[in-house]
Design an enzyme around this catalytic site. Structure first.
Site, PDB file in Angstrom:
ATOM      1  N   TYR A 175     -31.564   1.354  -0.181  1.00 21.64           N
ATOM      2  CA  TYR A 175     -30.308   0.650   0.288  1.00 21.64           C
ATOM      3  C   TYR A 175     -29.344   0.805  -0.898  1.00 21.64           C
ATOM      4  O   TYR A 175     -28.150   1.140  -0.508  1.00 21.64           O
ATOM      5  CB  TYR A 175     -30.622  -0.443   0.955  1.00 21.64           C
ATOM      6  CG  TYR A 175     -29.471  -1.091   1.629  1.00 21.64           C
ATOM      7  CD1 TYR A 175     -29.073  -0.695   3.181  1.00 21.64           C
ATOM      8  CD2 TYR A 175     -28.761  -1.925   1.014  1.00 21.64           C
ATOM      9  CE1 TYR A 175     -28.074  -0.964   3.610  1.00 21.64           C
ATOM     10  CE2 TYR A 175     -27.589  -2.657   2.092  1.00 21.64           C
ATOM     11  CZ  TYR A 175     -27.446  -2.363   3.216  1.00 21.64           C
ATOM     12  OH  TYR A 175     -26.371  -2.601   3.936  1.00 21.64           O
TER      13      TYR A 175
ATOM     14  N   ILE B  70     -23.041 -10.443   6.660  1.00 22.54           N
ATOM     15  CA  ILE B  70     -22.389 -10.580   7.932  1.00 22.54           C
ATOM     16  C   ILE B  70     -23.266 -10.743   8.921  1.00 22.54           C
ATOM     17  O   ILE B  70     -24.511 -10.238   8.970  1.00 22.54           O
ATOM     18  CB  ILE B  70     -21.553  -9.002   8.053  1.00 22.54           C
ATOM     19  CG1 ILE B  70     -20.636  -8.891   6.894  1.00 22.54           C
ATOM     20  CG2 ILE B  70     -20.949  -9.320   9.454  1.00 22.54           C
ATOM     21  CD1 ILE B  70     -19.418  -9.812   6.818  1.00 22.54           C
TER      22      ILE B  70
ATOM     23  N   ALA C 184     -28.995   2.071  -3.728  1.00 27.84           N
ATOM     24  CA  ALA C 184     -28.664   3.338  -4.163  1.00 27.84           C
ATOM     25  C   ALA C 184     -27.807   4.044  -3.437  1.00 27.84           C
ATOM     26  O   ALA C 184     -26.638   4.622  -3.769  1.00 27.84           O
ATOM     27  CB  ALA C 184     -29.668   4.139  -4.717  1.00 27.84           C
TER      28      ALA C 184
ATOM     29  N   LYS D  10     -25.661   2.602  -0.984  1.00 22.14           N
ATOM     30  CA  LYS D  10     -24.459   2.018  -1.026  1.00 22.14           C
ATOM     31  C   LYS D  10     -23.557   2.362  -2.145  1.00 22.14           C
ATOM     32  O   LYS D  10     -22.402   2.553  -2.140  1.00 22.14           O
ATOM     33  CB  LYS D  10     -24.548   0.665  -0.592  1.00 22.14           C
ATOM     34  CG  LYS D  10     -25.267   0.317   0.825  1.00 22.14           C
ATOM     35  CD  LYS D  10     -24.537   1.155   1.825  1.00 22.14           C
ATOM     36  CE  LYS D  10     -24.974   0.794   3.087  1.00 22.14           C
ATOM     37  NZ  LYS D  10     -24.129   1.224   4.486  1.00 22.14           N
TER      38      LYS D  10
ATOM     39  N   ASN E 115     -20.065   4.365  10.133  1.00 22.71           N
ATOM     40  CA  ASN E 115     -20.601   2.764   9.937  1.00 22.71           C
ATOM     41  C   ASN E 115     -22.260   2.778  10.122  1.00 22.71           C
ATOM     42  O   ASN E 115     -22.658   1.701   9.490  1.00 22.71           O
ATOM     43  CB  ASN E 115     -19.893   2.040  11.107  1.00 22.71           C
ATOM     44  CG  ASN E 115     -20.631   0.898  11.442  1.00 22.71           C
ATOM     45  OD1 ASN E 115     -20.442  -0.241  10.675  1.00 22.71           O
ATOM     46  ND2 ASN E 115     -21.559   0.767  12.346  1.00 22.71           N
TER      47      ASN E 115
ATOM     48  N   VAL F  73     -27.130  10.195  13.416  1.00 25.54           N
ATOM     49  CA  VAL F  73     -26.257  10.764  12.298  1.00 25.54           C
ATOM     50  C   VAL F  73     -27.152  11.593  11.391  1.00 25.54           C
ATOM     51  O   VAL F  73     -26.522  12.447  10.331  1.00 25.54           O
ATOM     52  CB  VAL F  73     -25.597   9.820  11.855  1.00 25.54           C
ATOM     53  CG1 VAL F  73     -24.446   9.226  12.688  1.00 25.54           C
ATOM     54  CG2 VAL F  73     -26.434   8.668  10.948  1.00 25.54           C
TER      55      VAL F  73
ATOM     56  N   SER G 209     -21.252  -1.430   1.300  1.00 21.54           N
ATOM     57  CA  SER G 209     -21.816  -2.753   1.281  1.00 21.54           C
ATOM     58  C   SER G 209     -21.542  -3.366  -0.142  1.00 21.54           C
ATOM     59  O   SER G 209     -21.007  -2.713  -1.202  1.00 21.54           O
ATOM     60  CB  SER G 209     -23.088  -2.823   1.338  1.00 21.54           C
ATOM     61  OG  SER G 209     -23.817  -3.836   1.066  1.00 21.54           O
TER      62      SER G 209
HETATM   63  P1  NAD Z   1     -26.592  -3.464  12.945  1.00 19.55           P
HETATM   64  O1  NAD Z   1     -28.042  -3.018  12.858  1.00 19.55           O
HETATM   65  O2  NAD Z   1     -26.244  -4.548  13.953  1.00 19.55           O
HETATM   66  O3  NAD Z   1     -25.883  -1.959  13.752  1.00 19.55           O
HETATM   67  C1  NAD Z   1     -26.260  -0.735  13.090  1.00 19.55           C
HETATM   68  C2  NAD Z   1     -26.144   0.314  14.257  1.00 19.55           C
HETATM   69  O4  NAD Z   1     -26.577   1.605  13.630  1.00 19.55           O
HETATM   70  C3  NAD Z   1     -27.301   0.218  15.348  1.00 19.55           C
HETATM   71  O5  NAD Z   1     -26.499  -0.082  16.764  1.00 19.55           O
HETATM   72  C4  NAD Z   1     -28.195   1.208  15.273  1.00 19.55           C
HETATM   73  O6  NAD Z   1     -28.983   1.567  16.244  1.00 19.55           O
HETATM   74  C5  NAD Z   1     -27.239   2.365  14.490  1.00 19.55           C
HETATM   75  N1  NAD Z   1     -28.266   3.343  13.769  1.00 19.55           N
HETATM   76  C6  NAD Z   1     -29.061   3.042  13.098  1.00 19.55           C
HETATM   77  N2  NAD Z   1     -29.643   4.226  12.646  1.00 19.55           N
HETATM   78  C7  NAD Z   1     -28.761   5.189  13.205  1.00 19.55           C
HETATM   79  C8  NAD Z   1     -29.002   6.627  13.004  1.00 19.55           C
HETATM   80  N3  NAD Z   1     -29.754   7.318  12.448  1.00 19.55           N
HETATM   81  N4  NAD Z   1     -27.803   7.438  13.770  1.00 19.55           N
HETATM   82  C9  NAD Z   1     -26.663   6.549  14.574  1.00 19.55           C
HETATM   83  N5  NAD Z   1     -26.923   5.122  14.593  1.00 19.55           N
HETATM   84  C10 NAD Z   1     -27.659   4.701  13.914  1.00 19.55           C
HETATM   85  O7  NAD Z   1     -26.112  -3.281  11.703  1.00 19.55           O
HETATM   86  P2  NAD Z   1     -24.673  -3.790  10.862  1.00 19.55           P
HETATM   87  O8  NAD Z   1     -24.855  -4.861   9.995  1.00 19.55           O
HETATM   88  O9  NAD Z   1     -23.522  -3.922  11.952  1.00 19.55           O
HETATM   89  O10 NAD Z   1     -24.286  -2.614   9.967  1.00 19.55           O
HETATM   90  C11 NAD Z   1     -23.119  -1.619  10.053  1.00 19.55           C
HETATM   91  C12 NAD Z   1     -23.165  -1.063   8.681  1.00 19.55           C
HETATM   92  O11 NAD Z   1     -22.745  -2.294   7.871  1.00 19.55           O
HETATM   93  C13 NAD Z   1     -24.206  -0.580   8.036  1.00 19.55           C
HETATM   94  O12 NAD Z   1     -23.840   0.714   7.296  1.00 19.55           O
HETATM   95  C14 NAD Z   1     -24.803  -1.399   7.245  1.00 19.55           C
HETATM   96  O13 NAD Z   1     -25.472  -0.968   5.809  1.00 19.55           O
HETATM   97  C15 NAD Z   1     -23.507  -2.207   6.815  1.00 19.55           C
HETATM   98  N6  NAD Z   1     -23.586  -3.581   6.104  1.00 19.55           N
HETATM   99  C16 NAD Z   1     -24.167  -4.642   6.833  1.00 19.55           C
HETATM  100  C17 NAD Z   1     -24.001  -5.910   6.259  1.00 19.55           C
HETATM  101  C18 NAD Z   1     -24.781  -7.049   6.887  1.00 19.55           C
HETATM  102  O14 NAD Z   1     -24.758  -8.076   6.348  1.00 19.55           O
HETATM  103  N7  NAD Z   1     -24.952  -7.072   8.164  1.00 19.55           N
HETATM  104  C19 NAD Z   1     -23.406  -5.853   4.942  1.00 19.55           C
HETATM  105  C20 NAD Z   1     -23.111  -4.958   4.237  1.00 19.55           C
HETATM  106  C21 NAD Z   1     -23.019  -3.788   4.838  1.00 19.55           C
END
Ligand code: NAD
Length: 261
Positions: free
Chosen positions: A165, A198, A167, A169, A97, A71, A152
């Site tokens: 991160y 999560i 900033a 979000k 996402n 992305v 987030s």
């Molecule tokens: P994850 O690491 O399990 O999944 C993230 C996915 O994004 C991976 O499959 C990765 O290959 C893909 N990715 C990374 N860089 C990319 C790029 N440049 N282009 C396309 N795909 C890319 O993480 P997650 O926890 O499922 O995170 C999903 C979203 O939720 C993120 O935006 C993260 O910031 C947010 N988030 C996560 C948490 C948590 O506690 N896990 C909390 C709040 C927000």
């Protein structure tokens, strides 16, 4: 039985494009939309993940196709969005996402800081608006397009050592509000989900004892959430029935950030 209400709670036959759908919340969201009868465009940076998730959905008898997409690359964003729209006959729902959490403490070396800062801005923030811009003609076409951005609780509060991160979000929340105001006239809603802690690949590196201790001290429900629990909020915001929910910031964190003591 005759229905008493008019708005649909179904995404059957809607086309949904999900970024970062190869893991964690993106994968769970892809599974949920597939279970609900949507046509799912699974996109991710990692080809093997795309293949695996598409395989899981198709094996369950639902509809999905996969695209490898970084992305952070504007030309790839345009190409993949157009291919998805051509392949599925449109795009109704966009889920931004994909995200990364690189450490960027203020005291890091210049090299480490600059690399982490730039990449985080590109993936976590700039990509969201680029995806929306590319998908806009398709989202407009249906007259009821839906965008859900995954921010987030770091968009509301902050953790030391993660300025990039945090900033980005905070930025995703601002972007959500701005786009909600601008695109409302096209019938497109733009909303945002703020997950708390999560259990995904992003948090799997934290030692179990540290996760348990954090959950016990900070989360009212005293546990980490599952990707599927977040996916249900994302789906809710994408429903036809969510037609008057616009610019909302929905927290899914087990009661973490509102906890005072
Ligand atoms: P994850 O690491 O399990 O999944 C993230 C996915 O994004 C991976 O499959 C990765 O290959 C893909 N990715 C990374 N860089 C990319 C790029 N440049 N282009 C396309 N795909 C890319 O993480 P997650 O926890 O499922 O995170 C999903 C979203 O939720 C993120 O935006 C993260 O910031 C947010 N988030 C996560 C948490 C948590 O506690 N896990 C909390 C709040 C927000």
């Amino acid at each position: 039985m005759a229905r008493l209400t008019t708005l649909s709670r179904s995404v059957r036959d809607k086309v949904v494009l999900i970024t970062g759908a190869g893991s964690g919340m993106g994968r769970a969201t892809a599974h949920l939309f597939a279970d609900e009868g949507a046509h799912v465009a699974v996109t991710d940076l990692v080809a093997a993940r795309v293949e695996a998730v598409v395989g899981e959905i198709v094996a369950a008898g639902a509809t999905a196709r996969g695209w490898v997409l970084d992305v952070a690359k504007p030309s790839e964003v345009k190409r993949v969005v157009d291919e998805v729209a051509t392949g599925f006959g449109g795009i109704d729902i966009l889920i931004n996402n994909a995200g990364i959490a690189l450490p960027t403490p203020a005291v890091a070396s210049d090299e480490e800081f600059e690399a982490g800062w730039g990449r985080t801005i590109d993936v976590n923030l700039s990509a969201h608006i680029r995806m929306v811009r590319a998908a806009l003609p398709h989202l407009r076409a249906g007259g009821d397009g839906r965008v859900v951005n995954i921010a987030s609780t770091e968009g509301i509060v902050a953790t030391a050592g993660l300025p990039a991160y945090t900033a980005t979000k905070h930025g995703v929340i601002g972007l959500t509000k701005s786009l909600a105001v601008e695109l409302g006239r096209s019938g497109i809603t733009v909303n945002c989900v703020c997950p708390g802690p999560i259990l995904t690949d992003m948090t799997s590196g934290i030692p179990t004892e540290a996760r348990d201790e954090y959950a016990r001290r900070r989360v009212a429900l005293r546990r980490y959430g599952t990707p599927e629990e977040v996916a249900h909020m994302t789906l809710s915001l994408a429903l036809p029935a969510a037609s008057f929910t616009n610019g909302a910031v929905l927290v899914v964190d087990g009661g973490m950030w509102i906890r005072h003591t």
